[in-house]
Structures are given as C-alpha cells and as structure tokens.
Design an enzyme around this catalytic site. Structure first.
Site, PDB file in Angstrom:
ATOM      1  N   ASN A  10       0.865  -1.181   0.000  1.00 28.41           N
ATOM      2  CA  ASN A  10       0.000   0.000   0.000  1.00 28.41           C
ATOM      3  C   ASN A  10       0.904   1.233   0.000  1.00 28.41           C
ATOM      4  OD1 ASN A  10      -1.747   2.091   0.546  1.00 28.41           O
ATOM      5  ND2 ASN A  10      -2.164   1.491   2.671  1.00 28.41           N
ATOM      6  N   TRP A  11       0.997   1.869  -1.169  1.00 25.55           N
ATOM      7  CA  TRP A  11       1.921   3.002  -1.313  1.00 25.55           C
ATOM      8  C   TRP A  11       1.387   4.297  -0.696  1.00 25.55           C
ATOM      9  CZ3 TRP A  11       4.388   2.729  -6.928  1.00 25.55           C
ATOM     10  CH2 TRP A  11       5.285   1.662  -6.942  1.00 25.55           C
ATOM     11  N   HIS A  97      -9.545   0.972   5.012  1.00 22.61           N
ATOM     12  CA  HIS A  97      -8.260   1.245   5.681  1.00 22.61           C
ATOM     13  C   HIS A  97      -8.488   2.228   6.828  1.00 22.61           C
ATOM     14  CE1 HIS A  97      -4.188   2.614   6.383  1.00 22.61           C
ATOM     15  NE2 HIS A  97      -3.791   1.500   5.791  1.00 22.61           N
ATOM     16  N   GLY A 173       1.999   2.566  10.599  1.00 24.56           N
ATOM     17  CA  GLY A 173       2.534   3.848  10.174  1.00 24.56           C
ATOM     18  C   GLY A 173       3.618   4.399  11.092  1.00 24.56           C
ATOM     19  N   SER A 214       3.603  -2.040  10.425  1.00 22.38           N
ATOM     20  CA  SER A 214       5.055  -1.995  10.704  1.00 22.38           C
ATOM     21  C   SER A 214       5.792  -3.278  10.294  1.00 22.38           C
ATOM     22  CB  SER A 214       5.308  -1.686  12.191  1.00 22.38           C
ATOM     23  OG  SER A 214       4.763  -0.431  12.524  1.00 22.38           O
TER      24      SER A 214
HETATM   25  C1  PEP Z   1      -0.793   0.406   6.268  1.00 23.49           C
HETATM   26  O1  PEP Z   1      -0.979   1.615   6.404  1.00 23.49           O
HETATM   27  O2  PEP Z   1      -1.593  -0.306   5.659  1.00 23.49           O
HETATM   28  C2  PEP Z   1       0.428  -0.153   6.869  1.00 23.49           C
HETATM   29  C3  PEP Z   1       0.461  -1.443   7.089  1.00 23.49           C
HETATM   30  O3  PEP Z   1       1.413   0.726   7.163  1.00 23.49           O
HETATM   31  P1  PEP Z   1       2.881   0.408   7.718  1.00 23.49           P
HETATM   32  O4  PEP Z   1       3.357  -0.885   7.106  1.00 23.49           O
HETATM   33  O5  PEP Z   1       3.694   1.564   7.293  1.00 23.49           O
HETATM   34  O6  PEP Z   1       2.763   0.301   9.212  1.00 23.49           O
END
Ligand code: PEP
Length: 255
Positions: A10-11, A97, A173, A214
């Site tokens: 997911n960019w 999301h 995030g 993460s």
């Molecule tokens: C996301 O926002 O879907 C996500 C998994 O973010 P991150 O991997 O950066 O925690």
C-alpha cells in the site's frame, strides 16, 4: 492447489511523481517476477494505476487501488468508481483502511464498497483493526462487528474475492506506538477465522487473512509463520524496492 502467499504493497500517497512510481514498480517487479510462491500486488495512488498497469506482464505482480467509490458512475465530484478502476485493469481494491475510517468512512459505507467491488469482479482487501487494546478484550468484539458489518449481504459464492487484513491501528505507520507481536496477530487471525466460520460455515475458510502494521524485512517471516496468516499488507516498507524485495523473498521461502 497450493495457495500463494499474498503480499500487498500500500503506497499510500507516495511517491510524488509518476516517474518515481514507475521506477519503484519496475524494481519490485524484477524480484516479484521470479517468485513462484508469492502473489504480489502493488496499490499505488489512484492517478498512477493505469500507467503502472502498463508495466504488468504475467500474473506474479498485479495492480490494485487503495480506495474507490461504490456507485458505478454519477454526480460524485472527485470520486473514482470501483468499476472504473476495474476497467483500467486494477484487480484488487483496499476497503476500510484505518486512514479512511479516520476521515469518516462508516461501516455502512464500507459495506457498500465491498458489495460494489465484488460485483465488479475485483478482489476486496477489507481492513479491520482496533485503535487500542483493553484488558477486558472489548477490542475482540469490535473487530468481530467490523467484519460482520462489512460483509453484510456478501454471498458464499463471492467469498473467494474477499481478503481480510488485520491492521491494528496502534501498530500502523510512523506514529505506531509499538509494533504488534506475532502473538497479537495470531490472536486476531484466529478470531477472524472463527467469525467467518460463524457467518459462512466451512465456506468462510476461502477468505485469506493478512497481517499489516510496521512489517519490515526483519519481521515479515515471523508474522507469516507464527500468526497463521496467508500474507501481509505492507505500507512504508513497500515503497523501498530493496526492503520490499526482501519481504517478498522471505515470503517465497515459507512453505
Ligand atoms: C498500512 O498503512 O496499511 C500499513 C500497514 O502501514 P505500515 O506498514 O507503514 O505500518
């Protein structure tokens, strides 16, 4: 038939130019194209979807979207429909999301998107997850309700087009409080499977369950192996082709 591990990038709202998006996709494709045991999906910003789609060849890496509107067409200024995305070749769409729920998406709206996505033949990646954990386990009920509301009206024959990603908000995030442990993810992957069995009996087991939050090149294998998930939804790390490539390679080695 052996099910491939499903790894979705997911960019979010990165990168800032189409040129960079193409370069990242091309670099990821070099790795993903070699991996027989992994289905890679990249979800770039909407405006890049059809351009990135031109770089897809074969099935090992395909393109999805991060969001879409549920009506097919109409007076919805600024929106893009799931049907439109399907028509330019997107095969997956992320729905629910936490970053969209945070700006007001309700369970009701998410349900409409799920139903529209299924109708358009897209694979829906439904995100669920709690904001925080409480010692009494209220979060478990919260996640169960999110699933039930999102899948309301989805028929058994449509279940193979649904993927559920467990994304605990506290672990997502750059503001993540702390990463989830594989045990945290295991607890909820079991809950999700039990909820699906309650709703659909044994047909519910066709729904793939992913973990997201993460994930990086060091912990990816642990989540897949120890949390009984069939793959990962990856945010930040999916924007770095080298790190994402490592994640894909580790998923490919897990039997
Ligand atoms: C996301 O926002 O879907 C996500 C998994 O973010 P991150 O991997 O950066 O925690």
């Amino acid at each position: 038939m052996k099910i491939k591990k499903l790894i979705i990038g997911n960019w979010k709202m990165y990168p800032a130019s189409l040129k960079d998006a193409k370069a990242k996709f091309t670099a990821i494709k070099k790795v993903a194209g070699k991996l027989a045991n992994v289905q890679t999906v990249i979800c770039p910003p909407l405006v890049y979807v059809s351009e990135i789609k031109k770089f897809v060849s074969g099935r090992r890496i395909v393109v999805g979207a991060q969001n879409a509107w549920f009506e097919t067409e109409g007076a919805f200024t600024g929106e893009v429909s799931i049907a439109m995305l399907a028509s330019v070749g997107a095969e997956y769409v992320i729905v629910g999301h936490s970053e969209r729920r945070a700006i007001g998406e309700s369970d009701e709206l998410i349900n409409k998107k799920v139903l529209a996505g299924v109708k358009a033949g897209m694979t829906i990646v439904l995100c669920v997850g709690e904001r925080e954990r409480d010692p009494d386990g209220v979060y478990l009920k919260f996640i169960t309700e999110q699933i039930k509301e999102a899948l309301h009206g989805v028929q058994k024959k449509e279940l193979k087009k649904i993927v559920i990603a467990y994304e605990p908000i506290w672990a997502i995030g750059k503001n993540a409080i702390h990463p989830a442990s594989p045990d945290d993810a295991l607890e909820v992957s079991i809950l999700i499977k039990r909820t699906l069995a309650d709703l659909y009996g044994k047909d519910g087991s066709v729904i793939q369950v992913l973990y997201g939050g993460s994930v990086d090149s060091k912990n990816a294998w642990e989540f897949i192996l120890k949390s009984q998930v069939n793959g990962l939804l990856v945010g930040r790390a999916s924007l770095d082709p080298k790190i994402f490539g490592e994640i894909l390679k580790s998923a490919d080695t897990i039997k």
